[in-house]
Design a protein around this motif. Structure first.
Motif, short mmCIF file in Angstrom:
data_model
loop_
_atom_site.label_atom_id
_atom_site.label_comp_id
_atom_site.label_asym_id
_atom_site.label_seq_id
_atom_site.Cartn_x
_atom_site.Cartn_y
_atom_site.Cartn_z
N MET A 46 0.85 -1.16 0.00
CA MET A 46 0.00 0.00 0.00
C MET A 46 0.90 1.22 0.00
N SER A 47 0.55 2.16 -0.78
CA SER A 47 1.33 3.38 -0.86
C SER A 47 1.21 4.16 0.44
N ASP A 48 2.38 4.42 1.05
CA ASP A 48 2.37 5.20 2.29
C ASP A 48 1.81 6.59 2.05
N ASP A 49 2.11 7.16 0.87
CA ASP A 49 1.61 8.49 0.53
C ASP A 49 0.08 8.48 0.47
N ILE A 50 -0.49 7.51 -0.20
CA ILE A 50 -1.96 7.43 -0.31
C ILE A 50 -2.57 7.27 1.08
N MET A 51 -2.00 6.38 1.89
CA MET A 51 -2.57 6.15 3.22
C MET A 51 -2.41 7.36 4.12
N ALA A 52 -1.32 8.09 3.97
CA ALA A 52 -1.16 9.33 4.74
C ALA A 52 -2.24 10.33 4.32
N ARG A 53 -2.53 10.37 3.05
CA ARG A 53 -3.57 11.27 2.56
C ARG A 53 -4.96 10.82 2.98
N VAL A 54 -5.16 9.51 3.09
CA VAL A 54 -6.43 8.99 3.61
C VAL A 54 -6.59 9.45 5.06
N GLY A 55 -5.51 9.31 5.84
CA GLY A 55 -5.55 9.77 7.24
C GLY A 55 -5.87 11.24 7.34
N ALA A 56 -5.27 12.04 6.48
CA ALA A 56 -5.54 13.49 6.48
C ALA A 56 -6.99 13.77 6.08
N ALA A 57 -7.51 13.02 5.13
CA ALA A 57 -8.90 13.21 4.71
C ALA A 57 -9.86 12.91 5.84
N MET A 58 -9.52 11.94 6.66
CA MET A 58 -10.40 11.56 7.77
C MET A 58 -10.50 12.66 8.83
N GLU A 59 -9.57 13.59 8.81
CA GLU A 59 -9.59 14.70 9.76
C GLU A 59 -10.46 15.87 9.28
N LEU A 60 -10.90 15.81 8.03
CA LEU A 60 -11.69 16.89 7.44
C LEU A 60 -13.16 16.77 7.82
N ASP A 61 -13.89 17.86 7.60
CA ASP A 61 -15.34 17.81 7.76
C ASP A 61 -15.91 16.81 6.76
N ARG A 62 -17.10 16.29 7.05
CA ARG A 62 -17.69 15.23 6.23
C ARG A 62 -17.70 15.54 4.73
N PRO A 63 -18.20 16.70 4.30
CA PRO A 63 -18.24 16.94 2.85
C PRO A 63 -16.84 16.99 2.23
N GLU A 64 -15.91 17.63 2.92
CA GLU A 64 -14.54 17.70 2.41
C GLU A 64 -13.89 16.31 2.42
N ALA A 65 -14.16 15.53 3.44
CA ALA A 65 -13.62 14.17 3.52
C ALA A 65 -14.15 13.32 2.37
N ARG A 66 -15.45 13.43 2.10
CA ARG A 66 -16.03 12.68 0.98
C ARG A 66 -15.33 13.02 -0.33
N ASP A 67 -15.14 14.31 -0.57
CA ASP A 67 -14.48 14.75 -1.81
C ASP A 67 -13.04 14.24 -1.88
N ALA A 68 -12.32 14.36 -0.78
CA ALA A 68 -10.92 13.94 -0.76
C ALA A 68 -10.80 12.44 -0.96
N LEU A 69 -11.65 11.67 -0.31
CA LEU A 69 -11.60 10.21 -0.44
C LEU A 69 -12.00 9.78 -1.85
N ALA A 70 -12.99 10.44 -2.44
CA ALA A 70 -13.39 10.12 -3.81
C ALA A 70 -12.24 10.40 -4.77
N ALA A 71 -11.52 11.49 -4.55
CA ALA A 71 -10.37 11.81 -5.41
C ALA A 71 -9.27 10.76 -5.25
N LEU A 72 -9.03 10.31 -4.02
CA LEU A 72 -8.03 9.27 -3.80
C LEU A 72 -8.46 7.96 -4.45
N TRP A 73 -9.74 7.65 -4.38
CA TRP A 73 -10.26 6.44 -5.03
C TRP A 73 -9.94 6.47 -6.52
N ASP A 74 -10.17 7.63 -7.14
CA ASP A 74 -9.91 7.77 -8.57
C ASP A 74 -8.43 7.72 -8.91
#
Length: 133
Positions: free
Chosen positions: A1-29
């Motif tokens: 697993m890419s450490d960079d991607i997982m670090a960004r997933v962790g950062a996304a989880m700290e965001l408000d729900r709408p921002e987290a959804r957008d960030a996680l969808a972008a990481l998914w893509d």
């Protein structure tokens, strides 16, 4: 697993729900690797505001898990099926909820004997009580 991607997933989880959804969808893509996709979808499901969207992400997580090596896949399956069972229950899809409950139970022996394992086992039993199964 890419450490960079997982670090960004962790950062996304700290965001408000709408921002987290957008960030996680972008990481998914951004990634096609099964392990980060499974984790991304698993977390994205928890950030949805409605059960239908949550179900879609939970299904993506389960689909991504199919691409994992058996040991990794088995460690995710109890939680993935628990989440799917719960969201189906909330959507009044009782038969689907029971099917995922049984899959969670069937895979529970893969859970570690630690706090995480106890939490998932407890969730499985709570879902079983709620469904009267």
């Amino acid at each position: 697993m890419s450490d960079d991607i997982m670090a960004r997933v962790g950062a996304a989880m700290e965001l408000d729900r709408p921002e987290a959804r957008d960030a996680l969808a972008a990481l998914w893509d951004e990634t096609g690797d099964a392990l980060p996709r499974c984790a991304i979808a698993h977390y994205a499901a928890d950030r949805q505001d409605d059960a239908e969207a949550e179900l879609a992400w939970d299904e993506r997580a389960l689909e991504a898990a199919a691409g994992l090596p058996a040991e990794q896949r088995n460690s995710f399956l109890p939680s993935l099926h628990l989440n799917l069972g719960d969201v189906h229950r909330r959507l009044h899809h009782v038969e689907a909820a029971r099917e995922h409950l049984e899959a969670a139970r069937a895979n529970a022996h893969h859970l570690p004997p630690d706090e995480y394992g106890a939490m998932i086992r407890g969730g499985i039993e709570n879902l079983a009580r709620t469904l009267g199964a």
